[in-house]
Design a protein around this motif. Sequence first.
Motif, mmCIF file in Angstrom:
data_model
loop_
_atom_site.group_PDB
_atom_site.id
_atom_site.type_symbol
_atom_site.label_atom_id
_atom_site.label_comp_id
_atom_site.label_asym_id
_atom_site.label_seq_id
_atom_site.Cartn_x
_atom_site.Cartn_y
_atom_site.Cartn_z
ATOM 1 N N LYS A 234 -6.381 2.276 10.853
ATOM 2 C CA LYS A 234 -5.819 1.793 9.599
ATOM 3 C C LYS A 234 -6.605 2.373 8.431
ATOM 4 O O LYS A 234 -7.796 2.658 8.553
ATOM 5 N N ALA A 235 -5.913 2.506 7.295
ATOM 6 C CA ALA A 235 -6.578 3.048 6.104
ATOM 7 C C ALA A 235 -5.954 2.457 4.852
ATOM 8 O O ALA A 235 -4.805 2.004 4.850
ATOM 9 N N HIS A 236 -6.728 2.435 3.785
ATOM 10 C CA HIS A 236 -6.159 2.241 2.456
ATOM 11 C C HIS A 236 -5.441 3.533 2.117
ATOM 12 O O HIS A 236 -5.981 4.631 2.331
ATOM 13 N N VAL A 237 -4.225 3.464 1.588
ATOM 14 C CA VAL A 237 -3.473 4.670 1.240
ATOM 15 C C VAL A 237 -3.125 4.598 -0.243
ATOM 16 O O VAL A 237 -2.424 3.686 -0.685
ATOM 17 N N ALA A 238 -3.662 5.552 -1.003
ATOM 18 C CA ALA A 238 -3.481 5.573 -2.459
ATOM 19 C C ALA A 238 -2.706 6.818 -2.862
ATOM 20 O O ALA A 238 -3.127 7.943 -2.560
ATOM 21 N N GLY A 239 -1.582 6.625 -3.531
ATOM 22 C CA GLY A 239 -0.771 7.750 -3.969
ATOM 23 C C GLY A 239 -0.610 7.756 -5.470
ATOM 24 O O GLY A 239 -0.438 6.705 -6.087
ATOM 25 N N HIS A 240 -0.658 8.952 -6.056
ATOM 26 C CA HIS A 240 -0.455 9.092 -7.498
ATOM 27 C C HIS A 240 0.950 9.598 -7.780
ATOM 28 O O HIS A 240 1.416 10.559 -7.173
ATOM 29 N N SER A 241 1.654 8.907 -8.683
ATOM 30 C CA SER A 241 2.980 9.329 -9.136
ATOM 31 C C SER A 241 3.923 9.472 -7.934
ATOM 32 O O SER A 241 4.185 8.497 -7.236
ATOM 33 N N PHE A 242 4.435 10.676 -7.659
ATOM 34 C CA PHE A 242 5.294 10.893 -6.496
ATOM 35 C C PHE A 242 4.597 10.446 -5.213
ATOM 36 O O PHE A 242 5.220 9.900 -4.298
ATOM 37 N N GLY A 243 3.285 10.679 -5.136
ATOM 38 C CA GLY A 243 2.535 10.279 -3.944
ATOM 39 C C GLY A 243 2.563 8.787 -3.710
ATOM 40 O O GLY A 243 2.438 8.326 -2.571
ATOM 41 N N THR B 218 6.214 -0.358 3.959
ATOM 42 C CA THR B 218 7.380 -0.992 4.573
ATOM 43 C C THR B 218 7.720 -0.400 5.935
ATOM 44 O O THR B 218 8.331 -1.066 6.763
ATOM 45 N N GLN B 219 7.329 0.864 6.172
ATOM 46 C CA GLN B 219 7.711 1.537 7.412
ATOM 47 C C GLN B 219 6.586 1.625 8.440
ATOM 48 O O GLN B 219 6.855 1.781 9.631
ATOM 49 N N ALA B 220 5.335 1.567 7.987
ATOM 50 C CA ALA B 220 4.205 1.709 8.909
ATOM 51 C C ALA B 220 3.067 0.795 8.477
ATOM 52 O O ALA B 220 1.910 1.211 8.389
ATOM 53 N N ALA B 221 3.410 -0.464 8.211
ATOM 54 C CA ALA B 221 2.423 -1.422 7.697
ATOM 55 C C ALA B 221 1.243 -1.592 8.650
ATOM 56 O O ALA B 221 0.125 -1.884 8.210
ATOM 57 N N GLY B 222 1.467 -1.393 9.933
ATOM 58 C CA GLY B 222 0.398 -1.560 10.904
ATOM 59 C C GLY B 222 -0.705 -0.531 10.776
ATOM 60 O O GLY B 222 -1.775 -0.700 11.359
ATOM 61 N N ARG B 223 -0.474 0.527 9.987
ATOM 62 C CA ARG B 223 -1.484 1.564 9.802
ATOM 63 C C ARG B 223 -2.210 1.425 8.468
ATOM 64 O O ARG B 223 -3.039 2.268 8.127
ATOM 65 N N LEU B 224 -1.873 0.373 7.710
ATOM 66 C CA LEU B 224 -2.425 0.220 6.362
ATOM 67 C C LEU B 224 -3.420 -0.935 6.263
ATOM 68 O O LEU B 224 -3.195 -2.004 6.808
ATOM 69 N N LEU B 225 -4.488 -0.693 5.509
ATOM 70 C CA LEU B 225 -5.330 -1.780 5.014
ATOM 71 C C LEU B 225 -4.772 -2.258 3.677
ATOM 72 O O LEU B 225 -4.796 -3.445 3.364
ATOM 73 N N SER B 226 -4.275 -1.331 2.874
ATOM 74 C CA SER B 226 -3.620 -1.668 1.610
ATOM 75 C C SER B 226 -2.870 -0.445 1.113
ATOM 76 O O SER B 226 -3.162 0.688 1.508
ATOM 77 N N ALA B 227 -1.897 -0.688 0.241
ATOM 78 C CA ALA B 227 -1.184 0.387 -0.442
ATOM 79 C C ALA B 227 -1.608 0.358 -1.908
ATOM 80 O O ALA B 227 -1.485 -0.685 -2.565
ATOM 81 N N VAL B 228 -2.119 1.466 -2.401
ATOM 82 C CA VAL B 228 -2.598 1.554 -3.781
ATOM 83 C C VAL B 228 -1.637 2.444 -4.559
ATOM 84 O O VAL B 228 -1.495 3.632 -4.250
ATOM 85 N N LEU B 229 -0.989 1.879 -5.554
ATOM 86 C CA LEU B 229 0.009 2.602 -6.342
ATOM 87 C C LEU B 229 -0.618 3.062 -7.654
ATOM 88 O O LEU B 229 -0.937 2.244 -8.515
ATOM 89 N N THR C 184 3.347 -8.222 4.040
ATOM 90 C CA THR C 184 2.065 -8.926 4.102
ATOM 91 C C THR C 184 0.924 -7.957 3.773
ATOM 92 O O THR C 184 -0.197 -8.387 3.533
ATOM 93 N N THR C 185 1.220 -6.677 3.768
ATOM 94 C CA THR C 185 0.228 -5.669 3.402
ATOM 95 C C THR C 185 -0.123 -5.802 1.924
ATOM 96 O O THR C 185 0.771 -5.860 1.079
ATOM 97 N N PRO C 186 -1.398 -5.860 1.582
ATOM 98 C CA PRO C 186 -1.789 -5.942 0.168
ATOM 99 C C PRO C 186 -1.349 -4.701 -0.610
ATOM 100 O O PRO C 186 -1.425 -3.581 -0.107
ATOM 101 N N ILE C 187 -0.865 -4.924 -1.825
ATOM 102 C CA ILE C 187 -0.498 -3.838 -2.721
ATOM 103 C C ILE C 187 -1.239 -4.039 -4.036
ATOM 104 O O ILE C 187 -1.285 -5.158 -4.564
ATOM 105 N N VAL C 188 -1.815 -2.959 -4.542
ATOM 106 C CA VAL C 188 -2.460 -3.011 -5.853
ATOM 107 C C VAL C 188 -1.918 -1.872 -6.712
ATOM 108 O O VAL C 188 -1.397 -0.881 -6.195
#
Length: 322
Positions: free
Chosen positions: A121-130, A139-150, A249-253
Amino acid sequence: MAPDTAHDALAASAMAASQESAGTPTSRGMPEPTTRVKVSDKDQLDVWVAGEGAPVVLIHGAMTRDLLKPLMDELVKKDRYQVIHYGRRGHGGHGLPGETADIPGQVADVVAVLDALGVDKAHVAGHSFGAYIALEMATQAAGRLLSAVLLEPPLAQAQTEAVQQVLKQLAEVAMPLVVDKYTSGDADGAVTAFLDFTSGVQDAVELIEPALPEGARALAAADLNTWLQADLPAMGSWMADPAAVTQLTTPIVWIGGAESPPFFADSRALVQEWRPAMKAATIVGAGHYFPVLKPAETATALDELLRSQAPDWSAGQPTRSI
């Protein structure tokens, strides 16, 4: 100069600049990738890994692969994150992807990178399009995330006056200008026009380029063809699923720039509507390109957001040695 010839020349100059600087300790150039990950029969991704601690994947937007390198360096200084930076499919001077991928397909690319590095699992941070990829991954692979950073995704679903105005300007002014410059052989001018529009600042490239690795501007011009032919159609065909985001349930920031065009604030408000518990931070003194203009402040905001919501978020297995 014809577009294909312009692309080849810019790609060659960007790769030459990168190679020339890679072995020089005092250079600002990108080092050689830590590894390369195959994501299709015809495509592999350049991947850089640095630091130790909880894995954080950085996903660049548009055509500027190296935009998040300053943020990577600042996160590594925190001494609690292992940062994974990669060039998306068709970026890095490799030409058009052998097999194009939509947003869900690019989520699969992130998963392939995690698998190759032995990361659960990892925090995944994407900029703009990313950030589209980061949100879709939630939504598609929540089991691989610690959090989604927008980091400021521009969401067309935010049906406000500001958003509609931007979409009109994009369709009628900005993209025709970018395409016209590119097809006339002025890929550098096309990149400049794109950065001006998305930042809301004239000559934004003159502010951004000094903070980027050497060769990044030429590389962005070389990769513009991938953005226009592969990523832009993927962007136009994708919409976040509000119901799926609401049930996460995955945290989003969210992290954004104080001086970003209103379009991005409206996008943030929309995600906040879907996820009322979402925490956010604002980087003062910068607009949409805050990760490169204010990398230390962005890294600190990200670190504080992750650790404030749940202390164990910042704990995670490091990637294995490559």
